[in-house]
Motif scaffolding. Structure first.
Motif, PDB file in Angstrom:
ATOM      1  N   LEU A 124      -2.552  -6.466   2.905  1.00 34.08           N
ATOM      2  CA  LEU A 124      -1.763  -5.454   2.559  1.00 34.08           C
ATOM      3  C   LEU A 124      -0.390  -4.849   3.586  1.00 34.08           C
ATOM      4  O   LEU A 124      -0.679  -5.635   4.626  1.00 34.08           O
ATOM      5  CB  LEU A 124      -2.216  -3.991   2.163  1.00 34.08           C
ATOM      6  N   ARG A 181       0.805  -1.181   0.187  1.00 29.62           N
ATOM      7  CA  ARG A 181       0.256   0.480   0.248  1.00 29.62           C
ATOM      8  C   ARG A 181       0.754   1.197   0.420  1.00 29.62           C
ATOM      9  O   ARG A 181       0.899   2.334  -0.434  1.00 29.62           O
ATOM     10  CB  ARG A 181      -0.878  -0.035   1.008  1.00 29.62           C
ATOM     11  N   ASP A 192       2.245  -2.108   4.615  1.00 32.80           N
ATOM     12  CA  ASP A 192       3.510  -0.946   4.646  1.00 32.80           C
ATOM     13  C   ASP A 192       5.016  -0.871   5.175  1.00 32.80           C
ATOM     14  O   ASP A 192       4.805  -1.876   5.951  1.00 32.80           O
ATOM     15  CB  ASP A 192       2.554   0.258   5.490  1.00 32.80           C
TER      16      ASP A 192
END
Length: 325
Positions: A106, A80, A108
């Motif tokens: 997802l 992401r 980060d």
């Protein structure tokens, strides 16, 4: 402004005050002020009349575009956010805040050239000089509540050791629960931080620090034996290449962990286990005792047979294991 200046000077060549002023859009006086501020990064700048300014040593900075391109093929639909910062307090702290709304499935990722408040396990300081090592945090949201976390830090430690071994072709090892060692000296460490509800999805941030180019003066305050990859890897280390390998290995580990747990990665841990069969000292709170370390259980607990013959199963984060011999 200082980030741009570092980028210009990173080649280790002389750059005149006029040139720097034009590139930065400031006066020569302002250039001098910004150059002086680079001391806060731990960088030494030479000034020679008629030549200008240059860094004492060239820098090989992390290249966000190169890293993003290298990860694009496998992880395009899973990443992401992916960012590289010049300076942060702590990559873990920054990512804990920015990834609060991260959806399940997802990731980060935040990398930094330095940390001003880097942290290790048990409240220790993680020494983080500018552009010498790797400081990285990965955020993920795992379904299933806190019970899914058993063995996670061990699994990721094994993935990190495997990536370093693959890139650098050196015999690294793991000291329970997740320290990566080379020749009985610490090379890399992990700090996992968790937020969430007991039964709901848990927000996990995995912090990773790897000593790559760290100089002796930078690590003078470290209170345990340590080493850096540049001292033990004959071919030298490309930090960008190593970052890609680490990210790839950690994300593959997390994807596997979601479906198989620690048991699916235990074989990788066993491959790098440093202490198996050795006598160790175990400390937990005010208690200290010795025994034989027998490896880890299928859940990731350390198994130690005490001198009284009793077998004890030790949970990560509660004890400290140090080799005796």
């Amino acid at each position: 402004m200082n980030d741009r200046l570092v980028g210009i000077l990173s080649d280790g060549e002389f750059h005149s005050g006029v040139e720097l002023g034009e590139l930065l859009g400031v006066t020569r006086t302002a250039v001098w002020k910004h150059v002086s501020q680079l001391a806060t990064y731990g960088l030494k700048v030479e000034k020679v009349k008629g030549k200008g300014y240059r860094l004492e040593h060239p820098l090989h900075l992390l290249d966000e575009s190169r890293l993003r391109d290298a990860l694009e093929g496998r992880w395009k639909d899973k990443l992401r956010e992916f960012n590289v910062a010049h300076s942060v307090g702590s990559t873990n702290v920054e990512l804990l805040k920015s990834s609060r709304d991260l959806p399940v499935g997802l990731y980060d990722i935040l990398l930094a050239e330095r940390q001003t408040a880097g942290r290790g396990r048990r409240g220790r300081v993680w020494v983080s000089p500018f552009a010498q090592n790797i400081y990285m945090s990965v955020a993920v949201r795992l379904p299933g509540g806190f019970s899914v976390l058993n063995g996670l830090s061990l699994a990721i430690g094994a993935a990190v050791a495997d990536a370093i071994n693959t890139v650098c072709n050196i015999e690294v090892s793991l000291k329970w629960p997740n320290d990566v060692w080379y020749s009985e000296r610490k090379l890399a460490g992990l700090l996992l931080e968790v937020q969430g509800e007991q039964e709901g999805p848990v927000h996990v941030v995995v912090g990773l620090g790897v000593n790559v180019l760290m100089q002796p003066e930078a690590g003078r305050g470290i209170d345990q034996p340590w080493t850096a990859l540049n001292d033990v890897c004959e071919a030298g280390v490309d930090r960008n290449q190593l970052c890609v390998a680490l990210i790839d290995s950690v994300l593959l580990c997390l994807e596997s962990y979601k479906s198989k747990g620690f048991l699916g990665l235990k074989g990788l841990w066993d491959k790098y286990d440093l202490l198996k069969g050795r006598q160790v000292m175990v400390s937990s709170g005010n208690e200290c005792w010795s025994g034989e370390y027998l490896g880890v259980s299928d859940e990731g607990y350390a198994l130690v047979r005490g001198e009284d013959g009793g077998l004890r199963s030790l949970a990560g984060g509660e004890i400290t294991v140090r080799p005796v011999s």
